[in-house]
Enzyme design. Structure first.
Site, PDB file in Angstrom:
ATOM      1  NE  ARG A  33      -1.887   1.985   3.340  1.00 30.53           N
ATOM      2  CZ  ARG A  33      -1.821   1.945   4.674  1.00 30.53           C
ATOM      3  NH1 ARG A  33      -2.534   1.089   5.360  1.00 30.53           N
ATOM      4  NH2 ARG A  33      -1.024   2.765   5.340  1.00 30.53           N
ATOM      5  CG  HIS A  56      -6.519   2.871   6.000  1.00 30.67           C
ATOM      6  ND1 HIS A  56      -6.688   1.575   5.557  1.00 30.67           N
ATOM      7  CD2 HIS A  56      -7.735   3.294   6.420  1.00 30.67           C
ATOM      8  CE1 HIS A  56      -7.955   1.226   5.721  1.00 30.67           C
ATOM      9  NE2 HIS A  56      -8.614   2.246   6.235  1.00 30.67           N
ATOM     10  CE1 TYR A  98       0.797   2.809   8.681  1.00 32.36           C
ATOM     11  CE2 TYR A  98      -0.401   4.503   9.895  1.00 32.36           C
ATOM     12  CZ  TYR A  98      -0.238   3.735   8.757  1.00 32.36           C
ATOM     13  OH  TYR A  98      -1.092   3.881   7.701  1.00 32.36           O
TER      14      TYR A  98
HETATM   15  C1  LIG Z   1     -15.433  -5.076  11.280  1.00 32.13           C
HETATM   16  C2  LIG Z   1     -14.612  -3.854  11.064  1.00 32.13           C
HETATM   17  N1  LIG Z   1     -13.624  -3.545  11.904  1.00 32.13           N
HETATM   18  C3  LIG Z   1     -12.860  -2.453  11.693  1.00 32.13           C
HETATM   19  C4  LIG Z   1     -13.108  -1.636  10.630  1.00 32.13           C
HETATM   20  C5  LIG Z   1     -12.239  -0.422  10.374  1.00 32.13           C
HETATM   21  N2  LIG Z   1     -11.342  -0.710   9.268  1.00 32.13           N
HETATM   22  C6  LIG Z   1     -11.636  -0.295   8.026  1.00 32.13           C
HETATM   23  S1  LIG Z   1     -10.478  -0.763   6.929  1.00 32.13           S
HETATM   24  C7  LIG Z   1      -9.561  -1.534   8.104  1.00 32.13           C
HETATM   25  C8  LIG Z   1      -8.264  -2.203   7.771  1.00 32.13           C
HETATM   26  C9  LIG Z   1      -8.439  -3.336   6.865  1.00 32.13           C
HETATM   27  O1  LIG Z   1      -7.161  -3.790   6.472  1.00 32.13           O
HETATM   28  P1  LIG Z   1      -6.989  -4.849   5.327  1.00 32.13           P
HETATM   29  O2  LIG Z   1      -8.050  -5.870   5.436  1.00 32.13           O
HETATM   30  O3  LIG Z   1      -5.587  -5.301   5.324  1.00 32.13           O
HETATM   31  O4  LIG Z   1      -7.332  -4.006   4.011  1.00 32.13           O
HETATM   32  P2  LIG Z   1      -6.532  -2.749   3.428  1.00 32.13           P
HETATM   33  O5  LIG Z   1      -7.252  -1.538   3.952  1.00 32.13           O
HETATM   34  O6  LIG Z   1      -5.135  -2.827   3.901  1.00 32.13           O
HETATM   35  O7  LIG Z   1      -6.637  -2.848   1.966  1.00 32.13           O
HETATM   36  C10 LIG Z   1     -10.176  -1.412   9.353  1.00 32.13           C
HETATM   37  C11 LIG Z   1      -9.611  -1.944  10.600  1.00 32.13           C
HETATM   38  C12 LIG Z   1     -14.177  -1.976   9.772  1.00 32.13           C
HETATM   39  N3  LIG Z   1     -14.467  -1.248   8.681  1.00 32.13           N
HETATM   40  N4  LIG Z   1     -14.902  -3.085   9.992  1.00 32.13           N
END
Ligand SMILES: Cc1ncc(C[n+]2csc(CCOP(=O)(O)OP(=O)(O)O)c2C)c(N)n1
Ligand SMILES: [Mg+2]
Length: 328
Positions: free
Chosen positions: A241, A245, A254
């Site tokens: 990435r 985020h 971080y």
């Molecule tokens: C159930 C839930 N917990 C927390 C969140 C907040 N949240 C949104 S995106 C994310 C990170 C997801 O990371 P990853 O699955 O690695 O996908 P990336 O964003 O890195 O593509 C989090 C914790 C959420 N949307 N839903």
């Protein structure tokens, strides 16, 4: 492997380039205060375009996740649709401006809307896979997710169910090394997401997610295997990435700038371009033409979306809340 024609390979590159420039414009619009939020797919283009081209687009089903801009463009979602959603305008196609941007849906391409809680799209994919099997259709479901969200219970339940019933589902995990600020070692005890497959009883493989043609090759194989009744697969596209985020995240808290700069050397757009140039399929002049075409399309999308109307206050709650009179 099915050989891709020169035209198809160039088309794949074009979709990657369009997605990248559109994504970059979204960041600019955000920094200019013209939109409220953006979640970026920069660095994910090869994984998404390589996967899209392995599908029978318009026929197969897709339950995507928020970073899938490049995938969605390949499925027929337009830059205009995207900018309308960034701006929350009324004619925005997924929800009439009510849903957050990047919460895709597209009826004509069998893309099912997903919710903000991560991983909820995975059981939807297993359910659609079961329906396809019961109807004896030769269709496939692609569902995508980040590596962090594979910690969710729903993800295990859906993959387990698809494996038991040999459903035609391909689970694509885009491992970009972060779940907001959390690294994979704090998310899973196995070394790679693909390793999770053996405990659930399905084929699991990791692929270089920065090389669009490598992704296409493995995705084509597993999609066709699923179509023939061979069951589901779990594919981990390993990438990085490059952006924070989301537009609300400050990744300097971080990870180091050096780390990010190092990974920019593995930019999927540059890798695809180098491959095509090496094969004599793409010239600098053609890339320049693509760049100006992308700019024109994106400028048009932004002008159009800016001039479009917002939903009115009166219709804001519809169709979640329906007035008594309307219910009849
Ligand atoms: C159930 C839930 N917990 C927390 C969140 C907040 N949240 C949104 S995106 C994310 C990170 C997801 O990371 P990853 O699955 O690695 O996908 P990336 O964003 O890195 O593509 C989090 C914790 C959420 N949307 N839903
Ligand atoms: Mg991630």
């Amino acid at each position: 492997m099915v050989e891709l024609s020169a035209a198809t390979k160039k088309d794949m590159f074009w979709n990657m380039l369009l997605a990248r420039r559109l994504d970059e414009r979204a960041w600019a619009l955000h920094r200019q205060g013209r939109i409220a939020f953006h979640i970026s797919g920069i660095g994910h283009e090869a994984a998404q375009v390589g996967s899209a081209y392995a599908l029978q687009r318009g026929r197969d089903w897709v339950t995507p996740y928020y970073r899938d801009l490049a995938l969605m463009l390949c499925l027929g979602y337009t830059p205009r649709d995207f900018v309308l959603s960034l701006m929350g305008k009324r004619e925005e196609t997924t929800s009439g401006g009510r849903q957050m941007p990047s919460h895709w849906s597209l009826r004509k391409a069998n893309v099912v809307s997903h919710s903000a809680p991560v991983a909820t799209q995975t059981p939807h994919a297993a359910g659609i896979g079961l329906a396809i099997k019961l109807k004896k259709e030769d269709k496939v479901v692609l569902t995508t997710i980040g590596e962090g969200a594979t910690s969710q219970g729903e993800w295990y339940e859906a993959v387990n169910w698809a494996a038991i019933h040999k459903l035609p589902v391909v689970f694509l995990v885009q491992n970009n090394k972060y779940a907001i600020s959390v690294t994979p070692d704090k998310q899973m005890a196995v070394k790679s997401v693909a390793d999770k497959a053996c405990g659930l009883g399905l084929d699991g493989r990791a692929v270089d997610g920065t090389n669009v043609f490598a992704v296409y090759e493995v995705m084509h194989e597993v999609v066709e295997n699923a179509r023939r009744g061979g069951g589901p697969s779990l594919i981990e596209a390993v990438l990085y990435r490059i952006t924070p985020h989301s537009s609300d995240d400050d990744d300097r808290s971080y990870r180091s700038r050096e780390e990010v700069e190092e990974h920019k050397k593995q930019d999927p757009l540059l890798i695809a371009r180098a491959i095509l140039e090496q094969e004599g399929l793409l010239t600098s002049k053609e890339v320049e033409e693509m760049e100006s075409r992308a700019k024109e399309i994106i400028n048009e999308a932004v002008s159009y979306a800016e001039a479009a109307d917002y939903p009115s206050v009166e219709e804001g709650a519809y169709p979640v809340y329906v007035e008594e009179a309307r219910r009849g």
